[in-house]
Design an enzyme around this catalytic site. Structure first.
Site, PDB file in Angstrom:
ATOM      1  N   CYS A 136       0.923  -1.337   0.099  1.00 17.40           N
ATOM      2  CA  CYS A 136      -0.053  -0.073  -0.103  1.00 17.40           C
ATOM      3  C   CYS A 136       0.762   1.237  -0.093  1.00 17.40           C
ATOM      4  CB  CYS A 136      -1.026  -0.070   1.191  1.00 17.40           C
ATOM      5  SG  CYS A 136      -1.905   1.455   1.370  1.00 17.40           S
ATOM      6  N   CYS A 160      -0.127   3.994   2.453  1.00 16.60           N
ATOM      7  CA  CYS A 160       0.026   3.557   3.729  1.00 16.60           C
ATOM      8  C   CYS A 160       1.576   3.970   4.158  1.00 16.60           C
ATOM      9  CB  CYS A 160       0.080   1.976   4.077  1.00 16.60           C
ATOM     10  SG  CYS A 160      -1.792   1.425   3.859  1.00 16.60           S
TER      11      CYS A 160
END
Length: 312
Positions: free
Chosen positions: A39, A42
């Site tokens: 991600c 993230c």
């Protein structure tokens, strides 16, 4: 906590989460970050979370990270649909969704507001004794158990309800839910033992939710073996106008877990003669609805079918 209904891996996941999030959150504000290696957003957010959490560490703020690929069970319990997802946790439950706070200033502002509202214990102060789940949190757990039961997973539901009864022995909906889950699992004897314990405690026995558990036990009492059920089915099919035969088959079918067959038979009986035996077919359907749970999707759909027959 009881672990009935959870796999070994799920038990381990719950224990890890308890140690890293739930226990620290009894006195501290835990910033819980759901993330994954793949991600990009993230990875962009991680340094912001780490920096701000470090700045607030002496005020009782802790950063905890959950890799959604490694902890799929925990992510599922929080209904994480996208990442990053960030929650503020206090005393074991989410108190704020911080996912939209992507900058340092936004995150600081959100944390300042929470610290002003919650009795967070600054780092270094004596820790208070851990508290059990709040009434609101217990209600959330009960709903989680009911959702599992409605979703056709009585084993998981039984595990959740059993956990609640350990935390809160006076929680009647959890005891009642445990009985209903055990019945759906086919553990009728164990359900009966739980029901006996409920009946000895006036606080539990008088609760309206226990009525559904009593209905579940009563309905399970008509359980027959496969040979007997086949004979009941044959008798009902051979004599469509024999209401006693139809009713006997419906009882046996439901106790055997064939609730569609039971409902179809009882609905046909109501359509043919709703007053038969003082409305016994309709009364049996209502008892089945109560035992399964009025919010269950199957119950909702079957109640619509009954209403259409009764009211056109």
């Amino acid at each position: 906590m009881a672990s009935m209904g959870l796999s070994i891996d799920e038990q381990k996941a719950v224990e890890r989460f308890r140690k890293t999030v739930v226990d620290p959150s009894q006195n501290s504000l835990v910033i819980l970050d759901f993330w994954a290696e793949w991600c990009g957003p993230c990875k962009a957010l991680a340094p912001v979370l780490e920096k701000v959490a470090g700045e607030y560490a002496d005020k009782g703020v802790i950063l905890a990270k959950v890799n959604v690929d490694e902890e799929q069970f925990i992510a599922a319990q929080f209904q994480v649909r996208s990442i990053p997802t960030v929650y503020a946790m206090f005393q074991g439950r989410p108190v704020a969704d911080l996912t939209s706070a992507r900058s340092e200033s936004q995150l600081r502002q959100a944390i300042d507001q929470l610290l002003a509202q919650l009795p967070i214990q600054p780092a270094g102060e004596g820790a208070a004794a851990p508290q059990g789940p709040s009434p609101e949190e217990l209600a959330q757990y009960v709903k989680m158990g009911e959702d599992a039961l409605a979703g056709g997973d009585p084993q998981r539901a039984a595990g959740i309800f059993a956990q609640i009864t350990e935390f809160a022995p006076d929680n009647a909906p959890a005891h009642a839910g445990l009985v209903r889950a055990l019945v759906q699992m086919g553990e009728v004897d164990e359900a009966g033992r739980v029901m006996q314990a409920i009946e000895t405690d006036p606080r539990l026995a008088a609760d309206p939710s226990v009525g559904a558990a009593r209905s579940a036990i009563e309905l399970a009492g008509t359980r027959v073996d496969d040979g007997e059920l086949s004979a009941l089915r044959a008798a009902a099919e051979a004599n469509p106008e024999d209401m006693d035969a139809q009713f006997a088959f419906a009882e046996g079918a439901f106790a055997a877990g064939q609730r569609d067959a039971a409902a179809d038979t009882l609905l046909a009986m109501v359509a043919a003669d709703r007053e038969w035996n003082e409305g016994a077919a309709r009364a049996k359907l209502l008892k089945i609805f109560e035992a399964i749970g009025l919010e269950d999707e199957w119950v909702v759909a079957t109640r619509r079918r009954l209403s259409k027959i009764l009211f056109g």
